[in-house]
Design a protein around this motif. Structure first.
Motif, mmCIF file in Angstrom:
data_model
loop_
_atom_site.group_PDB
_atom_site.id
_atom_site.type_symbol
_atom_site.label_atom_id
_atom_site.label_comp_id
_atom_site.label_asym_id
_atom_site.label_seq_id
_atom_site.Cartn_x
_atom_site.Cartn_y
_atom_site.Cartn_z
ATOM 1 N N SER A 61 5.902 -8.692 6.989
ATOM 2 C CA SER A 61 5.055 -7.970 6.037
ATOM 3 C C SER A 61 3.829 -7.387 6.739
ATOM 4 C CB SER A 61 4.634 -8.926 4.925
ATOM 5 O OG SER A 61 4.110 -8.206 3.857
ATOM 6 N N THR A 62 3.243 -8.152 7.627
ATOM 7 C CA THR A 62 2.104 -7.652 8.390
ATOM 8 C C THR A 62 2.525 -6.438 9.210
ATOM 9 O OG1 THR A 62 1.206 -9.877 8.544
ATOM 10 C CG2 THR A 62 0.371 -8.266 10.100
ATOM 11 N N ARG A 65 2.868 -3.352 7.063
ATOM 12 C CA ARG A 65 1.566 -2.916 6.544
ATOM 13 C C ARG A 65 0.642 -2.403 7.629
ATOM 14 N NH1 ARG A 65 3.229 -5.767 2.308
ATOM 15 N NH2 ARG A 65 2.235 -5.309 0.315
ATOM 16 N N CYS A 66 0.906 -2.803 8.861
ATOM 17 C CA CYS A 66 0.096 -2.276 9.968
ATOM 18 C C CYS A 66 0.457 -0.823 10.250
ATOM 19 C CB CYS A 66 0.301 -3.103 11.233
ATOM 20 S SG CYS A 66 -0.771 -4.546 11.323
ATOM 21 N N LEU A 70 -2.453 -0.409 5.960
ATOM 22 C CA LEU A 70 -2.945 -1.178 4.805
ATOM 23 C C LEU A 70 -3.527 -2.470 5.349
ATOM 24 C CD1 LEU A 70 -0.164 -0.706 2.103
ATOM 25 C CD2 LEU A 70 -2.463 0.248 2.119
ATOM 26 N N MET A 102 6.019 4.382 0.738
ATOM 27 C CA MET A 102 6.116 2.916 0.783
ATOM 28 C C MET A 102 6.668 2.378 -0.519
ATOM 29 S SD MET A 102 3.341 0.301 2.293
ATOM 30 C CE MET A 102 3.732 -1.431 2.583
ATOM 31 N N PHE A 104 7.525 -1.357 -2.589
ATOM 32 C CA PHE A 104 6.974 -2.716 -2.540
ATOM 33 C C PHE A 104 7.858 -3.739 -3.238
ATOM 34 C CE2 PHE A 104 3.573 0.307 -2.292
ATOM 35 C CZ PHE A 104 2.679 -0.224 -1.376
ATOM 36 N N ASP A 189 9.124 -2.807 1.701
ATOM 37 C CA ASP A 189 8.759 -4.209 1.902
ATOM 38 C C ASP A 189 9.447 -5.089 0.874
ATOM 39 O OD1 ASP A 189 7.512 -6.401 2.950
ATOM 40 O OD2 ASP A 189 5.678 -6.143 1.771
ATOM 41 N N PRO A 281 -0.179 -9.188 0.494
ATOM 42 C CA PRO A 281 -1.016 -8.862 1.648
ATOM 43 C C PRO A 281 -1.728 -10.122 2.097
ATOM 44 C CG PRO A 281 -1.821 -7.814 -0.364
ATOM 45 C CD PRO A 281 -0.467 -8.369 -0.656
ATOM 46 N N GLU B 174 -3.044 -1.002 -3.822
ATOM 47 C CA GLU B 174 -2.491 -0.835 -2.479
ATOM 48 C C GLU B 174 -1.476 0.309 -2.469
ATOM 49 O OE1 GLU B 174 0.040 -4.015 -1.081
ATOM 50 O OE2 GLU B 174 -1.146 -4.152 0.750
ATOM 51 N N ALA B 178 -1.628 3.745 -0.394
ATOM 52 C CA ALA B 178 -0.609 4.047 0.602
ATOM 53 C C ALA B 178 -0.069 5.471 0.477
ATOM 54 C CB ALA B 178 0.545 3.046 0.489
#
Lengths: 296, 267
Positions: A61-62, A65-66, A70, A102, A104, A189, A281, B174, B178
């Motif tokens: 997830s990191t 998001r990198c 985010l 993106m 989610f 994600d 997050p 978020e 994005a």
């Protein structure tokens, strides 16, 4: 005011195998001291679905998001068509994010808004503040939204409120919102972790079809190995913030899975790790304003 | 059967004040305080008794209420209502930037702390105290009253809305971020929809509260019906005072009913 025809930058004209995204030495250390990513190197071409697997806390997830910052990387480079996103200022970052769609795990729709508003939210990067307030979007964008809704199977749902939809329908709206950006890269994600197994497969099929139709490369975090095998062209596995496997799905054997998931009984049920915390997050706190790492 | 026989275990909810000794000491101290405070109060029973007598006299002179000066009465009431509505609208406009700045999840720490400090200071002083200050600054009349209510409305609304903003779901924020949206667009698309219904409810409540406050702050000279009321009392026009009090009661009841009605529909 809306820049109606702000077409996304030109498609990689030469061959299908041009490089779209290059991640080099990407490292993320959270303020808690946890090293979520540890020097990740990664390249994807201008097409294809890449699944990212790994146990919870492995850094999936990191990582995702990198890429659109985010989560702010600690060090490393993220090159989207050769432009380093890490060095971008706020305006530059917004421009880059317009090109990255993106999707989610929790769908992240704005529940009180209609389906149409949620889809058109994907065009906000091309609309001014006044037009945002008045919900004025370019006719071409509205057309595209209707087409996408029909494509994801939500024809006629445009005036429903997002909170009136089922989980699978919400994720379809999430997909439409990402695709109306006409993205050059899709970040997905855990798209199926909040869905039942059957809906999960339908959603993954849809993601795969759309990514293929639109020749958009997609990076999909999945904790369900079976789904990854079935729908990805390539599987990348994370463990403790590093890539430990990167190959075609066929190359993923039991020994490798043992290495990725630490020798647990992973085969019992591919989708049974319910006790995994949702991929929230990792840093709670400000949800806004740290775009460029500058107080804003 | 014998296997099930066990000594019943004792369980007590743990006390808020530690062990039994602390609890007893606390009780004794509290009782001592009550005795001391009653004995120490210089209650002059004859004065209290005479007060009752005067109350009877006053009530007698209040009846029948004198609606003869309805023009003054009407003017005062209208001024109060105008004050309340104008102040509510001004407060609602002013509270938006303050609420955004006072939401920890939206702004950097220095801005957040400044806005919070402003809210704390603003809420420290009751409307009447603020009204006294504003009457000194801007002179007697409705302008001072309007500014008083606008100020306290803005602070109150900002506090309530900021707390709602801090509780929004971070996911949609978020997601909008994005897409490459700007700060203002994120606020419009992801924050506002999540807080707007409750914010409207609080706003309607505040109109109702402003109606009530507007009748009070007139007493310190900030215009409206309260000023008329204070004047009638100082002139011993109790029958007119009674008419004013009845009108205020009717107005407040009407405001409360309206506020309830709107908030029921918002839900």
């Amino acid at each position: 005011m809306a820049r109606a025809n702000a077409k996304a930058p030109p498609e990689g004209g030469v061959g299908g195998e041009r490089e779209r995204l290059r991640v080099a030495g990407l490292t993320k250390v959270y303020p808690t001291g946890k090293r979520a990513l540890d020097g990740v190197d990664f390249v994807i071409a201008t097409s294809g679905v890449t699944a990212v697997i790994g146990s919870s806390g492995a850094g999936k997830s990191t990582f995702i998001r990198c890429i659109n910052r985010l989560v702010e990387p600690t060090s490393g480079r993220i090159l989207l068509d050769g432009v380093d996103l890490v060095g971008l200022d706020r305006a530059g970052l917004r421009a880059a994010r317009r090109r990255i769609g993106m999707i989610f795990q929790e769908f992240n729709l704005v529940e009180r808004l209609t389906v149409m508003e949620n889809v058109l939210a994907g065009r906000l990067g091309h609309v001014g503040l006044i037009d945002t307030l008045r919900r004025r979007f370019a006719p071409a964008d509205v057309d595209a939204a209707f087409e996408l809704l029909a494509r994801v199977g939500l024809d006629g749902f445009h005036d429903r409120r997002a909170d009136a939809l089922s989980g699978g329908q919400r994720q379809r709206v999430g997909i439409a919102r990402a695709l109306i950006q006409r993205p050059d890269l899709l970040l997905v994600d855990e798209p199926t972790a909040s869905l039942d197994p059957r809906t999960a497969r339908q959603i993954m099929r849809l993601v795969r079809e759309l990514a293929t139709e639109r020749a958009t490369p997609a990076i999909v975090n999945l904790h369900d190995v079976a789904l990854a095998r079935e729908f990805a062209d390539r599987i990348v596995a994370f463990s403790a913030g590093r890539i430990v496997f990167d190959d075609a799905p066929a190359a993923l054997d039991a020994a490798t899975l043992d290495r990725i998931y630490g020798g647990e009984d992973w085969s019992a049920s591919a989708a049974a790790d319910d006790d995994a915390p949702p991929a929230a997050p990792a840093v709670r706190g400000r949800v806004l304003g740290d775009d460029a790492g500058v107080a804003g | 059967m014998s296997g099930a026989l066990t000594v019943p275990r004792r369980w007590r909810r743990s006390s808020l004040f530690g062990g039994p000794w602390q609890r007893r000491t606390l009780l004794v101290v509290f009782a001592a305080y009550c005795v001391w405070s009653v004995r120490d109060l210089p209650i002059d029973y004859t004065r209290v008794w005479r007060g009752f007598g005067r109350a009877a006299d006053m009530l007698a002179r209040m009846w029948p209420p004198d609606f003869g000066r309805w023009q003054i009465l009407g003017k005062g009431m209208l001024e109060s209502v105008q004050m309340a509505i104008a102040a509510s609208v001004a407060g609602a406009l002013l509270c938006v930037p303050l609420a955004l700045c006072a939401a920890r999840n939206l702004v950097p720490a220095p801005i957040y702390l400044t806005a919070r400090a402003l809210i704390v200071v603003g809420r420290t002083f009751h409307e009447v105290i603020v009204a006294i200050l504003f009457v000194k600054l801007f002179g007697f009349g409705a302008v001072a009253g309007m500014l008083t209510l606008a100020f306290s409305s803005a602070v109150f609304l900002a506090k309530m809305i900021a707390e709602d903003i801090e509780n929004v779901r971070p996911g949609p924020v978020e997601a909008i971020r994005a897409t490459g949206a700007r700060f203002g667009q994120v606020v419009v698309f992801a924050i506002v929809p999540q807080v707007v219904v409750r914010a409207l409810g609080v706003f309607i409540y505040r109109i109702d509260a402003n109606l009530r406050h507007s009748t009070v702050i007139g007493i310190v000279g900030a215009g409206g019906i309260g000023q008329t009321l204070a004047a009638s009392f100082t002139r011993y026009d109790y029958d007119f005072s009674a008419a004013i009090l009845l009108c205020i009661a009717a107005l407040v009841a009407l405001g409360e009913w309206f506020s309830d009605w709107v908030r029921r529909r918002l839900r």
